[in-house]
Design a protein around this motif. Sequence first.
Motif, PDB file in Angstrom:
ATOM      1  N   ASN A 390      -5.690  -5.387 -15.186  1.00 26.33           N
ATOM      2  CA  ASN A 390      -4.495  -6.079 -14.693  1.00 26.33           C
ATOM      3  C   ASN A 390      -3.193  -5.511 -15.241  1.00 26.33           C
ATOM      4  OD1 ASN A 390      -6.229  -7.828 -13.312  1.00 26.33           O
ATOM      5  ND2 ASN A 390      -6.372  -9.214 -15.071  1.00 26.33           N
ATOM      6  N   GLY A 391      -3.192  -4.227 -15.572  1.00 30.11           N
ATOM      7  CA  GLY A 391      -1.960  -3.592 -15.996  1.00 30.11           C
ATOM      8  C   GLY A 391      -1.492  -3.969 -17.378  1.00 30.11           C
ATOM      9  N   LEU A 392      -2.321  -4.658 -18.156  1.00 29.17           N
ATOM     10  CA  LEU A 392      -1.931  -5.024 -19.520  1.00 29.17           C
ATOM     11  C   LEU A 392      -2.065  -3.818 -20.444  1.00 29.17           C
ATOM     12  CD1 LEU A 392      -3.753  -8.462 -19.849  1.00 29.17           C
ATOM     13  CD2 LEU A 392      -1.404  -8.032 -19.115  1.00 29.17           C
ATOM     14  N   LYS A 393      -1.442  -3.935 -21.608  1.00 32.33           N
ATOM     15  CA  LYS A 393      -1.581  -2.911 -22.646  1.00 32.33           C
ATOM     16  C   LYS A 393      -2.329  -3.519 -23.820  1.00 32.33           C
ATOM     17  CE  LYS A 393       2.382   0.062 -21.650  1.00 32.33           C
ATOM     18  NZ  LYS A 393       1.534   1.228 -21.376  1.00 32.33           N
ATOM     19  N   GLY A 394      -3.257  -2.745 -24.343  1.00 36.35           N
ATOM     20  CA  GLY A 394      -4.017  -3.188 -25.500  1.00 36.35           C
ATOM     21  C   GLY A 394      -4.022  -2.122 -26.577  1.00 36.35           C
ATOM     22  N   ALA A 395      -4.371  -2.524 -27.791  1.00 40.54           N
ATOM     23  CA  ALA A 395      -4.402  -1.557 -28.898  1.00 40.54           C
ATOM     24  C   ALA A 395      -5.332  -2.063 -29.987  1.00 40.54           C
ATOM     25  CB  ALA A 395      -3.012  -1.325 -29.454  1.00 40.54           C
ATOM     26  N   CYS A 396      -5.965  -1.109 -30.657  1.00 42.07           N
ATOM     27  CA  CYS A 396      -6.704  -1.393 -31.888  1.00 42.07           C
ATOM     28  C   CYS A 396      -5.845  -0.910 -33.050  1.00 42.07           C
ATOM     29  CB  CYS A 396      -8.056  -0.683 -31.889  1.00 42.07           C
ATOM     30  SG  CYS A 396      -8.930  -0.796 -33.465  1.00 42.07           S
TER      31      CYS A 396
END
Length: 600
Positions: A390-396
């Motif tokens: 859904n076009g979100l941004k994620g990060a670890c």
Amino acid sequence: MESNNKMLEIKSKIFDFFLSSSDFTPSTFLIQLQLLLKEELRAEQAVITLEDRPIYRRQSAVCEQKVSYTLPVNKGNKMEKVVIPLFREGNTIGKIDLHFLSPLPLPLDSFNYLSKELSTIFQHYNKFIHKRAQEKKYEELYKITSNFHSEMKIDTILTEVIKLLQKMYDDFSYLLLLTSDNDGLQHLPIKKLDFDDSNLCAMNAYVTGNVQYENSIRDRRANIYIPIKGGQGVYGVLQIISLDATTLPEAEIEFIKQIVDAAGSALENTQLYQQSKQVISDLHLINETSHQLNANLRLSEITTFMVQKILTSFEAKEAAFILFNENGAEVLPGSTLFFQQEDVCSYLIHIEEYLLTDGDPLFIGDLRVHKRLPELPFCSCMIIPMPVPNGLKGACVVTHPLPYYFSFEQFKLLQSLIHHSTLAFNNSMLREELERYVITDYLTKLYSRKYLDEKIERSMDDDVCGTFILLDIDDFKIVNDTYGHQIGDKILIQVANIIKSNLRETDIGARWGGEELAIYLPKIDLELGEGIVARIIDKIRKETEPSITVSCGISHWNKNTQDTPRDLFHRADYALYKAKDQGKDQLCIESSDRHNKIKS
């Protein structure tokens, strides 16, 4: 004749010593020879003096190449002295001082014969000693090489090299100039070899791979630089330091070079071995992680598993998985406690700004000098972006308070680990989103009636009581006719939002049908439930735009009523119609006793 016999007897006993001694050293030979000469020649004292035994030291001859005889100095002193020279190829190598009480046991000419024979013995002795020394050197080389390959530890390799050199050449000092960091080897004479080092000879040895020599006549100091090299590269330099300008012969330097070359090959093999072990460990970690993530885990379970794996494998202090959307940052459950603090948003803003502008994986040894992220309370930090649906941004995000704590190899491993786990994260998020769609009303985002039915059935099995409310918007048809169906939809959304904001996480708000909504409050008795409903009615009246009112019907159950969900719905529905009949904008309660009477 007597001197020949005596010489034969001396030579016989010397050869017997050669053959019988198991612990033969130059010192023991000289001591035994002195005792033998003293005994066989009936001398009061026998002293053998040789040029200094280390063959790399040059000294002047200690005596002339002929026997000298000294008479007693005075009448009271009857001690006579004979000095027998020892020589080899015309060069004097030492002498034997013999002291006798008068008279001499042999004619003086016999001592010249003795000098010649003993010089020959010493020539054989030197060859024997040299051969024995060579054998011992290569025994030591074999032994140290065996230790290298059996241990496969950098600490052991370097320690063995220094110990052997100090044992065999104790007149010199040693320094290991290494290109890699060796924090755990403080007990060894080690220095980091920097490429901007002012020691040009060391750098030349490292770059060319050849032995370099450095002599300082003024300081009476000499240095030898031997590169520590393997088949694939040079790993450092061994510096041999002589504080009195003593030099080693080429043969000894060549032997030391063999030791250093063996150490270089062992270091290379050890590094390759450790790298292969690390690769196997990394592959095992990735395989184990992938296998676990294929088990259709919930998103919180995946996050918890991954965070624990990262903390264990990378020895990190904090780790988190974060999603960034238009409403801000969401730290996924299972992340470490630091990222679950209330004030963590001020830190997450910096991470989000970095991801929006750069978007590349970040590997920083010391965040204090980073231009964009100086306010984060860590030093070492790794941030790996994650593509999410859904076009979100994620990060670890993985951190540690110490600077330069993580290696670049760990950074690459983390990237690979996140790459292999991203699909599992996305699948879990999509699956849970699909589940929410199935149990959620599309317009109001309240739960569906089916989900509400299941939760009430479970509550009536597990809990002791509960309160059920049916809520209907008054004159909703007039609202639609007056303002249009779009405004009618907005009214439904406003009412739903007010309901959600006044419920606990365990409470359930659902769309019952049309303009009717439902609320279930598990473990809430009738009196408390009535107060909650009254508050919701009042807020709806005050906060909706355009302003509307609602009518509510309340029913309640406990363990004594033996109700079914159908009974609960029936009573609430009856109370709702009662509220409508009595003028709307109010709530009515239909108890179990009252309903039973009506039914009868």
